[in-house]
Design a protein around this motif. Structure first.
Motif, PDB file in Angstrom:
ATOM      1  N   THR A  55      45.512  38.826  42.563  1.00 34.91           N
ATOM      2  CA  THR A  55      46.072  38.997  41.232  1.00 34.91           C
ATOM      3  C   THR A  55      45.000  38.843  40.193  1.00 34.91           C
ATOM      4  O   THR A  55      45.260  38.466  39.065  1.00 34.91           O
ATOM      5  CB  THR A  55      47.187  37.976  40.979  1.00 34.91           C
ATOM      6  OG1 THR A  55      46.647  36.662  41.124  1.00 34.91           O
ATOM      7  CG2 THR A  55      48.321  38.168  41.950  1.00 34.91           C
ATOM      8  N   GLY A  56      43.776  39.065  40.558  1.00 40.35           N
ATOM      9  CA  GLY A  56      42.684  39.016  39.603  1.00 40.35           C
ATOM     10  C   GLY A  56      41.992  37.677  39.520  1.00 40.35           C
ATOM     11  O   GLY A  56      41.310  37.390  38.560  1.00 40.35           O
ATOM     12  N   GLY A  57      42.164  36.820  40.511  1.00 41.49           N
ATOM     13  CA  GLY A  57      41.383  35.590  40.502  1.00 41.49           C
ATOM     14  C   GLY A  57      42.166  34.326  40.779  1.00 41.49           C
ATOM     15  O   GLY A  57      41.607  33.341  41.206  1.00 41.49           O
ATOM     16  N   PHE A  58      43.435  34.321  40.594  1.00 43.55           N
ATOM     17  CA  PHE A  58      44.235  33.123  40.850  1.00 43.55           C
ATOM     18  C   PHE A  58      45.276  33.525  41.881  1.00 43.55           C
ATOM     19  O   PHE A  58      46.267  34.132  41.543  1.00 43.55           O
ATOM     20  CB  PHE A  58      44.899  32.636  39.568  1.00 43.55           C
ATOM     21  CG  PHE A  58      45.716  31.381  39.743  1.00 43.55           C
ATOM     22  CD1 PHE A  58      46.732  31.090  38.857  1.00 43.55           C
ATOM     23  CD2 PHE A  58      45.470  30.505  40.774  1.00 43.55           C
ATOM     24  CE1 PHE A  58      47.480  29.935  38.996  1.00 43.55           C
ATOM     25  CE2 PHE A  58      46.208  29.348  40.932  1.00 43.55           C
ATOM     26  CZ  PHE A  58      47.216  29.063  40.029  1.00 43.55           C
ATOM     27  N   LYS A  59      44.989  33.226  43.112  1.00 42.45           N
ATOM     28  CA  LYS A  59      45.773  33.850  44.157  1.00 42.45           C
ATOM     29  C   LYS A  59      46.522  32.895  45.069  1.00 42.45           C
ATOM     30  O   LYS A  59      47.656  33.141  45.405  1.00 42.45           O
ATOM     31  CB  LYS A  59      44.846  34.698  45.033  1.00 42.45           C
ATOM     32  CG  LYS A  59      43.962  35.638  44.272  1.00 42.45           C
ATOM     33  CD  LYS A  59      42.913  36.250  45.169  1.00 42.45           C
ATOM     34  CE  LYS A  59      41.875  37.044  44.399  1.00 42.45           C
ATOM     35  NZ  LYS A  59      41.285  36.313  43.301  1.00 42.45           N
TER      36      LYS A  59
END
Lengths: 114, 111
Positions: free
Chosen positions: B94-98
């Motif tokens: 999700t763009g870095g926070f997964k």
């Protein structure tokens, strides 16, 4: 290739003092993360950064701040350390693109707050 | 973010095959399953990742049933050096926070 480096390796800090933990990656990864790991527990996400110039809060952000001025560096700052921040801190990075992502971790910084 | 459940600890002997099962009942359609290994005083290290069916690499195999509500990490012929904590993670980019690391499974290999 060094991958991810963290500094210092360990530190003893007096309560109330400030400190910055350094993290540098040479893989040109977009995303970077800071975790803390307490004895016998898993890793908890403190802050993250999707790309240079952006940051976000993780599971346990209180008492910590981060910045991401460029792709390679992601420092973690404790403005006024407290004993409950005694922990091992791991920095990680990932490519941050595509459906599946893999995180690469640094060696960790062991911080003791007295 | 999907929550995972793993056994807290497992014991094995050298030369045996070890299977560690992870439950992730709330896995989302786009989520991938990733396993990491962590030795004492080191950061976690990626072992294997999969979406469905079976994935094999030089280190381990990952078995994922059709409903994807669980997965099994298989370590063939373990040695003393495989003593470590193994984490099962479920997430999607999700763009870095997964993903969330749970407490993991502490594997102890005996001689």
């Amino acid at each position: 290739t060094a991958g991810i480096t963290q500094a210092p390796t360990s530190q003893i800090l007096a309560a109330g003092r400030s400190m910055t933990l350094r993290c540098t990656q040479d893989m040109r990864h977009n995303a970077m993360y800071w975790y803390r790991q307490d004895l016998g527990l898993g890793l908890r996400l403190i802050h993250y950064s999707n790309t240079a110039g952006t940051t976000g809060k993780g599971e346990v952000p209180d008492g910590y701040s981060v910045s991401r001025a460029n792709t390679d560096d992601f420092p973690l700052t404790l403005a006024s350390a407290v004993p409950s921040q005694t922990s091992v801190y791991f920095c990680a990075s990932s490519d941050g693109t595509g459906d599946a992502d893999t995180q690469y971790f640094g060696p960790g910084t062991r911080l003791t707050v007295l | 973010l999907a929550k995972t459940t793993q056994p807290i600890s497992m014991d094995s002997y050298e030369g045996q095959e070890v299977n560690i099962t992870c439950s992730h009942n709330n896995i989302a359609t786009n989520d991938y399953i990733t396993w990491y290994q962590q030795f004492p005083s080191q950061g976690p290290r990626f072992i294997i990742q999969g979406y469905k069916t079976k994935v094999t690499n030089e280190v381990a195999s990952l078995f994922i049933p059709a409903d994807r509500k669980s997965s099994t990490l298989s370590l063939p012929r373990v040695s003393l050096s495989d003593t470590a904590v193994y984490y099962c993670l479920v997430g999607f980019n999700t763009g870095g926070f997964k993903t969330i690391f749970g407490a993991g499974t502490r594997l102890f290999v005996k001689a």
